[in-house]
Design an enzyme around this catalytic site. Structure first.
Site, PDB file in Angstrom:
ATOM      1  CG  PHE A 135      -1.994   1.029   1.144  1.00 38.56           C
ATOM      2  CD1 PHE A 135      -3.042   0.892   0.258  1.00 38.56           C
ATOM      3  CD2 PHE A 135      -1.956   2.158   1.947  1.00 38.56           C
ATOM      4  CE1 PHE A 135      -4.037   1.861   0.162  1.00 38.56           C
ATOM      5  CE2 PHE A 135      -2.945   3.125   1.864  1.00 38.56           C
ATOM      6  CZ  PHE A 135      -3.991   2.980   0.968  1.00 38.56           C
ATOM      7  CG  ASP A 214      -0.528  -2.495   6.891  1.00 37.41           C
ATOM      8  OD1 ASP A 214      -1.628  -2.775   7.406  1.00 37.41           O
ATOM      9  OD2 ASP A 214      -0.353  -1.467   6.222  1.00 37.41           O
ATOM     10  CE1 TYR A 239      -9.861   2.336   6.478  1.00 40.21           C
ATOM     11  CE2 TYR A 239      -9.023   3.423   8.448  1.00 40.21           C
ATOM     12  CZ  TYR A 239      -8.865   3.051   7.132  1.00 40.21           C
ATOM     13  OH  TYR A 239      -7.716   3.394   6.468  1.00 40.21           O
TER      14      TYR A 239
END
Length: 429
Positions: A135, A214, A239
């Site tokens: 990412f 991660d 989230y």
């Protein structure tokens, strides 16, 4: 648990839904009528009770408790209490995790700590190793801390660098005696490919490096056992699959063996050993609180607990089994019913190498996703040309997958995606 083999007709899938042991969890989320939500890997839906919990914080704890609620409502302990809950989903122990800040900030903390330990134990190691397809913010944070270290070490001649593994440089070839830290996403955000956490952690340690994971696309979606894998650090958000709400605080996990040496330069007052002593110099807390920084966003943090409680009620083995069944079904249906339209699967077929989202590439992927969204099938798009579909077992059914693929097939057959409104990239979902 074995993954069921499903015939590809809707009646059979309806029967699979009737016998699904996780089917009841769908009622624990607020989902709009007429929507098949395949983007929980970006933002999970609203758990029932979350809006009421936010209202309780605002209308009672804040409005009536005022400043007293830091104590009477347990606001001050919320990061550590939630951290202990979340730890149960990622193979952590009590006292190893806090919910706080953002994934990017927590990655910065973990990198700073790992580099500091290596400066003390193996000062010649100055490479932060990550992957080119990580990412982007993970790469940016690694570059930022490397640039910062180089600016303060300029006079000594020490030079830190970020090295990227890709199709031309494998992890095995990149792991040499210059590598201080390996920082990888357990599940790749774009493709859904999943690393062997235990194997990679062992390889990094054998090479003398520390490893940071991660878990943004893993926590709550796939079984994670950080202590079992002997990992060093982990970060992630709440989230996505944990359904904490838009922009809800992230988390950081630090293996207990590193906690006495954990250091990071964001030494805010919440991580002080005696925060209310208002001392004029910093002394780190001797427990998990040293991972914190400043005052926490209590309203958004309080809502996280609603999503965590739902995830903790589910059996992770059952979640993983259904995830694999749904992703297998999605892949097979797309290949069978849409195979002539140029969609290319980029998610690994091997179960051990796959997370819980499925990605296909197509030159007109952006327009196709926009057309799907208008038809009530919400996935998302990632450059270059990637259609990404989050397959979340707690609220998706087998018939949802069938219906989503039928809508995709209709869009591709009719060419209804090929209109200027869909092809203009004014915004990316």
């Amino acid at each position: 648990m074995s993954t069921p083999t499903l015939r590809t007709d809707r009646a059979t899938l309806q029967e699979a839904d009737r016998t699904d042991v996780l089917a009841g969890f769908r009622e624990r989320f607020s989902l709009p009528e007429g929507v098949i939500y395949l983007d929980g890997n970006s933002l999970g839906p609203l758990p029932l009770g979350a809006a009421e919990r936010a209202a309780e914080v605002i209308n009672n704890e804040w409005a009536h408790g005022l400043i007293r609620s830091w104590n009477t409502a347990g606001w001050f302990e919320l990061p550590t209490r939630l951290g202990d809950k979340l730890a149960k989903l990622i193979g952590g122990n009590d006292g190893e995790t806090v919910v706080t800040d953002t994934t990017s900030l927590n990655l910065f903390k973990a990198l700073a700590s790992a580099v500091r330990i290596q400066q003390q134990d193996a000062p010649g190691r100055r490479v932060i190793l990550t992957e080119r397809d990580n990412f982007p913010t993970d790469i940016y944070i690694a570059e930022g801390i490397s640039d910062f270290l180089n600016s303060v070490k300029a006079e000594t001649g020490e030079h830190y660098e970020v090295r990227l593994i890709d199709e031309n440089l494998s992890l095995a070839d990149a792991l040499d005696d210059s590598v201080a830290v390996v920082a990888l996403s357990h599940v790749n955000y774009r493709t859904g490919a999943m690393w062997d956490m235990a194997g990679v952690s062992a390889a990094a340690h054998a090479a003398g490096a520390l490893v940071i994971w991660d878990l943004a696309h893993a926590a709550g979606a796939v079984p994670v056992d950080l202590n079992g894998a002997n990992a060093d650090y982990a970060v992630g958000c709440t989230y996505k699959y944990l359904n904490g709400g838009p922009g809800s605080p992230a988390f950081i996990w630090v293996n207990a063996r590193h906690q006495g040496r954990f250091w990071q330069p964001l030494t805010g007052w919440w991580s002080h050993s005696a925060p209310f002593a208002m001392a004029d110099s910093y002394t780190a807390a001797n427990d998990v609180r040293r991972f914190l920084c400043g005052t926490q966003p209590i309203t958004s943090m309080a809502m996280i607990e609603c999503g965590l409680d739902v995830s903790l009620e589910a059996d992770m083995g059952q979640v993983r089994a259904k995830s694999l069944a749904l992703t297998d079904l999605f892949i097979s249906l797309v290949e069978e019913r849409c195979g002539q339209f140029g969609l290319e699967l980029i998610t690994p077929a091997n179960h051990a190498e796959r997370g819980s989202h499925v990605s296909f590439s197509h030159p007109e992927g952006y327009a196709i996703i926009q057309a799907l969204t208008d038809r009530g099938v919400i996935g998302d798009y990632r450059e270059p040309g990637v259609l990404r579909f989050g397959i979340t077992p707690l609220y998706l059914s087998y018939t949802d997958i069938w219906d989503a693929v039928e809508i995709l097939r209709d869009i591709l057959e009719t060419g209804s995606w090929d209109v200027p409104a869909y092809k203009a990239r004014n915004a990316v979902t």
